[in-house]
Design a protein around this motif. Structure first.
Motif, PDB file in Angstrom:
ATOM      1  N   SER A  58       0.854  -1.266  -0.005  1.00 32.00           N
ATOM      2  CA  SER A  58      -0.046   0.110   0.266  1.00 32.00           C
ATOM      3  C   SER A  58       0.958   1.248   0.253  1.00 32.00           C
ATOM      4  O   SER A  58       2.136   1.388   0.526  1.00 32.00           O
ATOM      5  N   PRO A  59       0.372   2.360  -0.655  1.00 32.60           N
ATOM      6  CA  PRO A  59       1.337   3.490  -0.356  1.00 32.60           C
ATOM      7  C   PRO A  59       1.547   3.903   0.889  1.00 32.60           C
ATOM      8  O   PRO A  59       2.582   4.338   1.032  1.00 32.60           O
ATOM      9  N   ASP A  60       0.871   3.836   1.946  1.00 34.82           N
ATOM     10  CA  ASP A  60       1.200   4.332   3.126  1.00 34.82           C
ATOM     11  C   ASP A  60       2.507   3.468   3.820  1.00 34.82           C
ATOM     12  O   ASP A  60       3.286   3.637   4.302  1.00 34.82           O
ATOM     13  N   VAL A  61       2.427   1.857   3.307  1.00 36.28           N
ATOM     14  CA  VAL A  61       3.342   1.437   3.841  1.00 36.28           C
ATOM     15  C   VAL A  61       4.689   1.377   3.025  1.00 36.28           C
ATOM     16  O   VAL A  61       5.884   1.627   3.477  1.00 36.28           O
ATOM     17  N   MET A  62       4.620   1.977   1.779  1.00 34.62           N
ATOM     18  CA  MET A  62       5.701   2.054   0.659  1.00 34.62           C
ATOM     19  C   MET A  62       6.247   3.381   1.440  1.00 34.62           C
ATOM     20  O   MET A  62       7.584   3.366   1.487  1.00 34.62           O
ATOM     21  N   SER A  63       5.479   4.490   1.684  1.00 38.76           N
ATOM     22  CA  SER A  63       6.151   5.710   2.196  1.00 38.76           C
ATOM     23  C   SER A  63       6.960   5.504   3.661  1.00 38.76           C
ATOM     24  O   SER A  63       7.737   5.796   3.694  1.00 38.76           O
ATOM     25  N   TRP A  64       6.165   4.548   4.393  1.00 42.71           N
ATOM     26  CA  TRP A  64       6.970   4.417   5.805  1.00 42.71           C
ATOM     27  C   TRP A  64       8.386   3.857   5.282  1.00 42.71           C
ATOM     28  O   TRP A  64       9.229   4.135   6.013  1.00 42.71           O
ATOM     29  N   ALA A 122       3.078   9.352   0.182  1.00 42.01           N
ATOM     30  CA  ALA A 122       2.640   9.908   1.425  1.00 42.01           C
ATOM     31  C   ALA A 122       1.137  10.244   1.346  1.00 42.01           C
ATOM     32  O   ALA A 122       0.535  10.408   2.372  1.00 42.01           O
ATOM     33  N   GLY A 123       0.386  10.747   0.384  1.00 45.03           N
ATOM     34  CA  GLY A 123      -0.960  11.322   0.328  1.00 45.03           C
ATOM     35  C   GLY A 123      -0.951  12.325   1.370  1.00 45.03           C
ATOM     36  O   GLY A 123      -0.071  13.341   1.444  1.00 45.03           O
ATOM     37  N   SER A 124      -1.874  12.195   2.140  1.00 49.09           N
ATOM     38  CA  SER A 124      -1.945  13.377   3.287  1.00 49.09           C
ATOM     39  C   SER A 124      -1.214  13.199   4.363  1.00 49.09           C
ATOM     40  O   SER A 124      -1.342  13.773   5.559  1.00 49.09           O
ATOM     41  N   ALA A 125      -0.486  12.083   4.502  1.00 46.02           N
ATOM     42  CA  ALA A 125       0.255  11.655   5.729  1.00 46.02           C
ATOM     43  C   ALA A 125       1.516  13.013   6.189  1.00 46.02           C
ATOM     44  O   ALA A 125       1.893  13.444   5.282  1.00 46.02           O
TER      45      ALA A 125
END
Length: 159
Positions: free
Chosen positions: A76-82, A111-114
């Motif tokens: 997922s994008p959030d795991v990728m960003s992390w 990150a999107g909105s992270a």
């Protein structure tokens, strides 16, 4: 039902590993990472383990592991960003400033909105003495304590 419970337990262990890292307890973090790994996607498991391994002093190996996982990952994008943020941190710790910046930018792209990837990149930019870029990066970020602290530090330096 069982699968949902197992996933929640893995997520809780991942979160607890992050707490152990913050408390400078890398062995306990690694234990939680290893227990959670079977229920996490490969990139999340590798990211968790890489952080703990780096905290135990195996920075070069941890960096190689996370970069290899990122090269192969579908997550997922959030795991990728992390995970890209972890790669940025480890690149910087091994003296690879260009690699660190490349990973920070990749993390921002996912990150999107992270909020955290922007803050981490802003801190990196300040370390590189690039205050004007910090201000531009944080221009649209909400005024929380981290963003305000970084803006103030950027304004204290010559642009």
């Amino acid at each position: 039902q069982f699968n949902g419970s197992a996933m929640r337990l893995a997520s809780a262990r991942l979160q607890r590993a992050q707490i152990h890292l913050a408390l400078e307890q890398p062995r306990a973090a690694l234990a939680d990472c290893l227990r959670a790994a079977p229920r996490l996607d490969a990139l999340a498991a590798t990211g968790c383990q890489a952080q703990a391994m780096a905290a135990l002093g195996a920075i070069t190996r941890a960096r190689a592991d996370i970069e290899e996982a990122l090269a192969r990952a579908e997550s997922s994008p959030d795991v990728m960003s992390w995970a890209q943020g972890i790669a940025a941190e480890l690149a910087l710790r091994t003296g690879d400033v260009r690699g660190a910046e490349r990973w920070h930018r990749a993390a921002l792209g996912n990150a999107g909105s992270a909020h955290f990837p922007r803050i981490a990149y802003a801190e990196f930019l300040l370390q590189q003495d690039r205050p004007a870029e910090v201000l531009a990066l944080l221009a649209s970020v909400p005024d929380d304590a981290s963003a305000m602290r970084l803006r103030r530090r950027a304004l204290e330096r010559p642009l």
